[in-house]
Write a protein that holds these residues in place. Structure first.
Motif, PDB file in Angstrom:
ATOM      1  N   ARG A   1      44.489  63.636  53.452  1.00 49.49           N
ATOM      2  CA  ARG A   1      43.742  63.012  52.801  1.00 49.49           C
ATOM      3  C   ARG A   1      44.287  60.915  53.199  1.00 49.49           C
ATOM      4  NH1 ARG A   1      43.010  67.034  50.411  1.00 49.49           N
ATOM      5  NH2 ARG A   1      41.122  68.123  49.813  1.00 49.49           N
ATOM      6  N   SER A   2      45.734  61.391  52.538  1.00 50.05           N
ATOM      7  CA  SER A   2      46.446  60.110  52.091  1.00 50.05           C
ATOM      8  C   SER A   2      46.078  58.498  52.768  1.00 50.05           C
ATOM      9  CB  SER A   2      47.899  60.215  52.074  1.00 50.05           C
ATOM     10  OG  SER A   2      48.143  60.605  50.603  1.00 50.05           O
ATOM     11  N   PRO A   3      46.232  59.067  54.104  1.00 52.73           N
ATOM     12  CA  PRO A   3      46.046  57.708  54.959  1.00 52.73           C
ATOM     13  C   PRO A   3      44.398  57.474  54.827  1.00 52.73           C
ATOM     14  CG  PRO A   3      47.352  59.782  55.942  1.00 52.73           C
ATOM     15  CD  PRO A   3      46.782  59.805  55.305  1.00 52.73           C
ATOM     16  N   TYR A   4      43.622  58.518  54.657  1.00 55.28           N
ATOM     17  CA  TYR A   4      42.250  58.092  54.805  1.00 55.28           C
ATOM     18  C   TYR A   4      41.808  57.040  53.966  1.00 55.28           C
ATOM     19  CZ  TYR A   4      41.013  60.869  58.724  1.00 55.28           C
ATOM     20  OH  TYR A   4      40.769  61.131  59.793  1.00 55.28           O
ATOM     21  N   HIS A   5      42.429  57.810  52.356  1.00 50.85           N
ATOM     22  CA  HIS A   5      42.632  56.958  50.807  1.00 50.85           C
ATOM     23  C   HIS A   5      43.435  55.282  51.738  1.00 50.85           C
ATOM     24  CE1 HIS A   5      43.654  60.575  48.561  1.00 50.85           C
ATOM     25  NE2 HIS A   5      42.471  60.547  49.118  1.00 50.85           N
TER      26      HIS A   5
ATOM     27  N   GLU B   1      30.950  55.895  45.531  1.00 48.47           N
ATOM     28  CA  GLU B   1      30.000  56.783  47.145  1.00 48.47           C
ATOM     29  C   GLU B   1      29.833  57.482  46.341  1.00 48.47           C
ATOM     30  OE1 GLU B   1      29.761  54.580  49.670  1.00 48.47           O
ATOM     31  OE2 GLU B   1      32.553  53.678  49.634  1.00 48.47           O
ATOM     32  N   LYS B   2      28.675  57.272  46.741  1.00 47.69           N
ATOM     33  CA  LYS B   2      27.575  58.253  46.010  1.00 47.69           C
ATOM     34  C   LYS B   2      27.417  59.577  46.245  1.00 47.69           C
ATOM     35  CE  LYS B   2      22.823  58.577  44.126  1.00 47.69           C
ATOM     36  NZ  LYS B   2      23.007  59.310  42.698  1.00 47.69           N
ATOM     37  N   PRO B   3      27.965  60.649  45.485  1.00 51.37           N
ATOM     38  CA  PRO B   3      28.378  61.440  46.292  1.00 51.37           C
ATOM     39  C   PRO B   3      26.661  62.071  46.398  1.00 51.37           C
ATOM     40  CG  PRO B   3      28.611  62.612  44.155  1.00 51.37           C
ATOM     41  CD  PRO B   3      28.076  60.350  44.000  1.00 51.37           C
ATOM     42  N   GLY B   4      26.575  62.724  48.248  1.00 47.04           N
ATOM     43  CA  GLY B   4      25.438  64.088  48.561  1.00 47.04           C
ATOM     44  C   GLY B   4      24.808  65.149  48.031  1.00 47.04           C
ATOM     45  N   LEU B   5      26.636  65.477  47.393  1.00 47.72           N
ATOM     46  CA  LEU B   5      26.428  67.048  46.564  1.00 47.72           C
ATOM     47  C   LEU B   5      26.193  66.827  44.993  1.00 47.72           C
ATOM     48  CD1 LEU B   5      29.238  67.722  46.152  1.00 47.72           C
ATOM     49  CD2 LEU B   5      28.764  68.170  48.305  1.00 47.72           C
ATOM     50  N   ASP B   6      25.554  68.267  44.799  1.00 47.51           N
ATOM     51  CA  ASP B   6      25.700  68.205  43.095  1.00 47.51           C
ATOM     52  C   ASP B   6      26.709  68.275  42.156  1.00 47.51           C
ATOM     53  OD1 ASP B   6      24.878  68.487  40.441  1.00 47.51           O
ATOM     54  OD2 ASP B   6      24.298  70.283  40.586  1.00 47.51           O
ATOM     55  N   VAL B   7      27.852  66.698  42.115  1.00 44.99           N
ATOM     56  CA  VAL B   7      29.340  67.490  41.911  1.00 44.99           C
ATOM     57  C   VAL B   7      29.437  68.468  40.722  1.00 44.99           C
ATOM     58  CG1 VAL B   7      29.914  65.333  43.219  1.00 44.99           C
ATOM     59  CG2 VAL B   7      29.428  65.249  41.018  1.00 44.99           C
ATOM     60  N   LYS B   8      28.870  67.751  39.611  1.00 47.91           N
ATOM     61  CA  LYS B   8      28.682  68.226  37.914  1.00 47.91           C
ATOM     62  C   LYS B   8      28.549  69.934  38.390  1.00 47.91           C
ATOM     63  CE  LYS B   8      27.078  65.657  34.412  1.00 47.91           C
ATOM     64  NZ  LYS B   8      27.981  65.648  33.667  1.00 47.91           N
TER      65      LYS B   8
ATOM     66  N   ASP C   1      36.143  61.474  45.283  1.00 47.61           N
ATOM     67  CA  ASP C   1      36.909  61.023  46.080  1.00 47.61           C
ATOM     68  C   ASP C   1      36.057  60.531  47.204  1.00 47.61           C
ATOM     69  OD1 ASP C   1      38.734  60.346  47.955  1.00 47.61           O
ATOM     70  OD2 ASP C   1      40.444  62.230  48.023  1.00 47.61           O
ATOM     71  N   PRO C   2      36.066  59.018  47.329  1.00 47.19           N
ATOM     72  CA  PRO C   2      34.866  58.901  48.492  1.00 47.19           C
ATOM     73  C   PRO C   2      35.636  59.025  49.903  1.00 47.19           C
ATOM     74  CG  PRO C   2      36.898  57.165  47.356  1.00 47.19           C
ATOM     75  CD  PRO C   2      36.634  58.326  46.740  1.00 47.19           C
ATOM     76  N   VAL C   3      36.534  59.905  49.826  1.00 46.45           N
ATOM     77  CA  VAL C   3      36.877  59.977  51.592  1.00 46.45           C
ATOM     78  C   VAL C   3      36.408  61.911  51.667  1.00 46.45           C
ATOM     79  CG1 VAL C   3      38.721  58.305  51.740  1.00 46.45           C
ATOM     80  CG2 VAL C   3      39.280  60.545  51.407  1.00 46.45           C
ATOM     81  N   ASP C   4      36.760  62.192  50.409  1.00 46.56           N
ATOM     82  CA  ASP C   4      35.779  64.169  50.413  1.00 46.56           C
ATOM     83  C   ASP C   4      35.792  63.770  48.879  1.00 46.56           C
ATOM     84  OD1 ASP C   4      35.964  66.774  50.165  1.00 46.56           O
ATOM     85  OD2 ASP C   4      38.745  66.911  50.727  1.00 46.56           O
ATOM     86  N   GLU C   5      33.891  64.167  49.094  1.00 44.38           N
ATOM     87  CA  GLU C   5      32.826  63.898  48.128  1.00 44.38           C
ATOM     88  C   GLU C   5      33.741  65.580  47.263  1.00 44.38           C
ATOM     89  OE1 GLU C   5      28.893  63.140  49.611  1.00 44.38           O
ATOM     90  OE2 GLU C   5      28.951  65.202  50.255  1.00 44.38           O
ATOM     91  N   ARG C   6      34.163  66.559  47.591  1.00 44.66           N
ATOM     92  CA  ARG C   6      33.767  67.907  46.943  1.00 44.66           C
ATOM     93  C   ARG C   6      35.302  67.738  46.415  1.00 44.66           C
ATOM     94  NH1 ARG C   6      30.215  71.742  49.160  1.00 44.66           N
ATOM     95  NH2 ARG C   6      31.436  73.160  47.699  1.00 44.66           N
ATOM     96  N   ARG C   7      36.348  66.803  46.432  1.00 51.16           N
ATOM     97  CA  ARG C   7      37.452  66.723  45.087  1.00 51.16           C
ATOM     98  C   ARG C   7      37.187  66.056  44.425  1.00 51.16           C
ATOM     99  NH1 ARG C   7      42.729  63.828  46.429  1.00 51.16           N
ATOM    100  NH2 ARG C   7      44.023  64.440  45.431  1.00 51.16           N
ATOM    101  N   ASN C   8      37.654  66.655  43.445  1.00 50.06           N
ATOM    102  CA  ASN C   8      37.446  65.627  42.238  1.00 50.06           C
ATOM    103  C   ASN C   8      38.841  64.988  41.685  1.00 50.06           C
ATOM    104  OD1 ASN C   8      36.754  63.979  39.466  1.00 50.06           O
ATOM    105  ND2 ASN C   8      36.988  66.560  38.429  1.00 50.06           N
TER     106      ASN C   8
END
Ligand code: CTP
Ligand code: MG
Length: 450
Positions: free
Chosen positions: A134-138, A210-217, A229-236
């Motif tokens: 993910r780092s290069p994307y960060h 970036e507003k996540p498109g899923l229920d992260v809670k 993570d803005p490049v991977d919304e499932r990762r906290n």
């Protein structure tokens, strides 16, 4: 009293890197990049070299920087056989270390600059193979989103977190990673706005850029803070952050707002004169030889062992108020703060129900001989109480040390070292021993005081 913004302006002046330092880092980085590219070419590897981390983002702290360089490999390659070995070849004539995260990576010292060389894979977004992919994307994301002003604000956030002892995602700290500090600052637009928001955070607060498109809670149910993570919304991004370090950060934000000053950026300054000498006779410690293994593994084992021992001390009747740990080159120490290093001179024994005639009679007959009191409790059972010599924390811990895994759920990886070299210290001995690991454990024990 200075305002928070005035304080931040002063702090920024100290955190702006000098042109000279910047040039030194840039030169060392460029030199490493060409060395790596040369090795990659000569080996015919499909790979690209990219600068990442805080140096690429312009959020590094002067005087305290490791440059992160990534070898981005084709997915067919092997991180260790191709990536790590290319890094070691490029740094053949330099001082190097191999470190272990999820995968091994190399560190090399070039012209006084430590450069971390991390192999990862060139993958499409979401098709992550290794944790570093993910780092290069960060870096791509932050280069787009950060301007000079936000870069300075991020430096302020990191300096504050460092001073408060909450910076670093390694297991030893379980605090804020550099990338988390960057994203939090970006989310609120400035350090002071982050601080103002943090004092109002609730349990499981969700902060995003970036507003996540899923229920992260619902994905991260027990997380005290959720930052997708803005490049991977499932990762906290706050997954490795402990409740304790988050709480310590919030307390520090309260203090900064109520009394803004540069002191909050200088390490713990403490508003109160604390006589921790009062605690001297309430300390209990275990010191043992530090087995050589990667830091992340060692600290995972130390915390697990500390928790297990604390639990057994509590079961034995001691009140373990707090515990911490420290290491130095050769030893590791775990320190417990106890309400009292002696306890339990009253021993309660629970007997049979009063309606059980035979058992009742024999219990009473036996206990009247050795007990101070014998009575029937509200639950209908017989009780007796004796007074005896108090239990000593030293002997309870010494006993646990003989078989720490079996008796206290200590980490297997530490068992041998604890059994063979473990020493138990009590009270003044803990302060007087003068070992590096003990003093850092003591410092950690008293840190984070509000
Ligand atoms: N990284 C991550 N999560 C972590 C640690 C690292 O995603 N817990 C990734 C990020 O992409 C980060 C890069 O690895 O940008 C480099 O990590 P590191 O050097 O630990 O952090 P920096 O942001 O460079 O901060 P510092 O200035 O402390 O080096
Ligand atoms: Mg870095």
């Amino acid at each position: 009293m200075a305002s928070p913004d005035e304080v931040v302006e002063k702090v920024k002046a100290r955190l702006a890197p000098s042109e000279e330092e910047e040039r030194r880092l840039r030169n060392a980085t460029n030199e490493m990049i060409s060395r790596l590219e040369r090795v990659i070419r000569s080996r015919g590897l499909e790979a690209e070299v990219r600068v990442g981390g805080s140096f690429a983002h312009g959020t590094w702290l002067p005087g305290d920087v490791d440059v992160d360089v990534f070898i981005v490999l084709d997915t067919g390659a092997d991180l260790e056989r191709d990536g790590l070995s290319a890094a070691l070849e490029a740094a053949r004539d330099l001082r190097t270390e191999v470190r272990y995260a999820e995968h091994p990576y190399a560190r090399a010292l070039l012209d006084g600059v430590w450069i971390e060389i991390v192999p990862c894979y060139n993958v499409k977004r979401g098709e992550w193979i290794s944790a570093a992919d993910r780092s290069p994307y960060h870096t791509e994301y932050l280069k787009k989103r950060l301007d000079d002003d936000l870069r300075m604000e991020t430096r302020v956030t990191k300096a504050f977190m460092k001073a408060q002892g909450v910076y670093g995602a390694e297991i030893r700290v379980r605090g804020f990673s550099g990338y988390l500090a960057e994203i939090l600052t970006l989310a609120y637009g400035s350090f002071v706005d982050l601080v103002r928001a943090a004092v109002g955070w609730g349990m499981g607060e969700v902060v995003y850029v970036e507003k996540p498109g899923l229920d992260v809670k619902s994905i991260h149910r027990n997380a005290p803070l959720i930052v997708p993570d803005p490049v991977d919304e499932r990762r906290n991004l706050a997954a490795a952050l402990s409740m304790e370090k988050l709480g310590r950060f919030i307390l520090a934000c309260d203090r900064f707002l109520s009394e803004p000053s540069e002191d909050h950026f200088l390490g713990f300054t403490g508003g109160r004169a604390r006589d921790v000498g009062l605690l001297n006779d309430k300390l209990l410690a275990l010191v043992f030889a530090k087995p050589s293994k990667p830091d992340e593994v060692l600290w995972g084992e130390i915390w697990r062992t500390a928790k297990g021992l604390a639990k057994q001390l509590n079961i034995a009747g001691f009140n373990v108020v707090k515990f911490s740990a420290g290491v130095d080159d050769r030893t590791a120490s775990i320190v417990f703060l106890l309400d009292n290093v002696k306890c339990c001179s009253l021993r309660l024994r629970r007997g049979p129900f009063v309606f059980m005639r035979d058992a009742r009679r024999s219990f009473v007959k036996a206990r009247l001989k050795d007990s101070l009191l014998v009575w029937v409790g509200e639950d209908g059972r017989l009780y007796s109480m004796t007074v005896s010599e108090p239990l000593e924390a030293r002997s309870v811990l010494t006993d646990l040390v003989k078989s720490p895994v079996e008796k206290a759920g200590a980490a297997r990886g530490l068992e041998r070292s604890i059994r063979e070299t473990g020493r138990v210290l009590v009270g003044e001995e803990v302060r007087d021993e003068g070992l590096g690991s003990l003093s850092s454990a003591l410092r950690a024990l008293l840190e984070g005081d509000a």
